[in-house]
Design an enzyme around this catalytic site. Structure first.
Site, PDB file in Angstrom:
ATOM      1  N   ASP A  54     -12.503  20.929   1.803  1.00  0.00           N
ATOM      2  CA  ASP A  54     -12.457  20.183   0.548  1.00  0.00           C
ATOM      3  C   ASP A  54     -11.446  19.037   0.621  1.00  0.00           C
ATOM      4  OD1 ASP A  54     -14.298  21.941  -0.496  1.00  0.00           O
ATOM      5  OD2 ASP A  54     -12.832  23.146  -1.583  1.00  0.00           O
TER       6      ASP A  54
ATOM      7  N   ASP B 184      -9.526  21.177   7.497  1.00  0.00           N
ATOM      8  CA  ASP B 184      -9.731  21.698   6.158  1.00  0.00           C
ATOM      9  C   ASP B 184     -11.105  21.168   5.726  1.00  0.00           C
ATOM     10  OD1 ASP B 184      -9.263  22.736   3.565  1.00  0.00           O
ATOM     11  OD2 ASP B 184      -8.524  20.784   2.915  1.00  0.00           O
TER      12      ASP B 184
END
Length: 273
Positions: free
Chosen positions: A12, A10
């Site tokens: 963020d 991922d």
């Protein structure tokens, strides 16, 4: 080497220490308008609208780039990514941020070339110099069909993981290490198989969801709290996979069958003087 390992990050709050959308909005002084509009429209539509508002206020793409270059990141994350790549891992990103933000940050960090694929919401700079942001999945036309209840309407990361799994199925036993923090990272965690690993960030939404019923996850679970633990655990898991690969291709100690007589073996020829 870990040539059969795919590491999926991922972005963020996993690679970087914040939400890139909020970071840009806050740093450019548009938080009040953002919060005012948040209840009225989907997130991607809101971010596209915010880029329009900032453009009309005279903010340029260069202003956005400068903000993105200041994005906070733990000091051990960049070395961890470079080490994983050097060990032969295939690195990919699956993120609900957007392509312009991600690529700008990665290029600033000198990391763009380390990732073979970025799956995220598309974005581009139009002829007026305004950044446009669109959903990865056009939910206005149809649903992505996920039923977990944790995926936003514009992106099911589980669908993306299944596509990655299908695309490498013919290449042998590929194993996945998945790192994430948000609720949207729960669905892809459910898609991982035995032999894979999931690294949920502790005390973040995906960790909370997994903790409710960890038996639903086939992959082995290794939580982490910060960039230092991310680096340590990730490289340890890559080493584990590499060791498993070597063991699979190393034959057991050879023992001569007991029913073969020594006299049946070829004789050593004398060296000619």
């Amino acid at each position: 080497m870990a040539g059969n390992t795919i590491v999926v990050f991922d972005f963020d709050k996993t690679i970087i220490e914040c939400d890139s959308d909020n970071w840009v909005v806050d740093e450019l002084g548009a938080s009040d308008l953002f919060n005012q509009l948040l209840p009225t429209m989907p997130w991607n539509s809101l971010m596209d609208r915010m880029m329009k508002e900032l453009h009309e206020q005279g903010k340029t793409i260069e202003d956005i780039v400068e903000v993105l270059k200041r994005t906070p990141i733990h000091s051990r994350v960049v070395p961890a990514i470079k080490a994983a790549h050097a060990l032969g891992c295939d690195l990919r990103i699956v993120s609900d941020a957007n392509l312009f933000f991600i690529e700008t940050i990665l290029e600033h960090l000198g990391l763009r070339e380390y990732f073979s694929e970025i799956n995220t919401n598309p974005s581009y700079v139009d002829e007026q110099g305004r950044l446009r942001i669109f959903p990865f999945h056009d939910f206005n036309k149809c649903s992505h069909g996920c039923t977990t209840g944790t995926c936003p309407p514009n992106m099911c990361k589980g669908v993306i993981i299944e596509r990655i799994q299908d695309s490498v199925a013919a290449e042998g036993n590929k194993r996945i290490i998945y790192l994430g923090d948000g609720a949207g990272d729960y669905c892809p965690s459910l898609k991982l198989k035995e032999g894979d690993f999931v690294m949920p960030r502790k005390n973040f939404p995906v960790w909370d969801l997994i903790s409710k019923n960890p038996l639903l996850i086939k992959a082995k679970i290794h939580e982490w709290t910060d960039g230092e633990e991310l680096e340590k655990i990730l490289l340890s898991l890559i080493e584990t996979i590499s060791t498993d690969e070597q063991a699979a291709f190393t034959p057991a100690d050879f023992k001569m069958p007991s029913n073969i007589a020594v006299s049946a073996l070829p004789k050593v020829l004398p060296v000619q003087q």
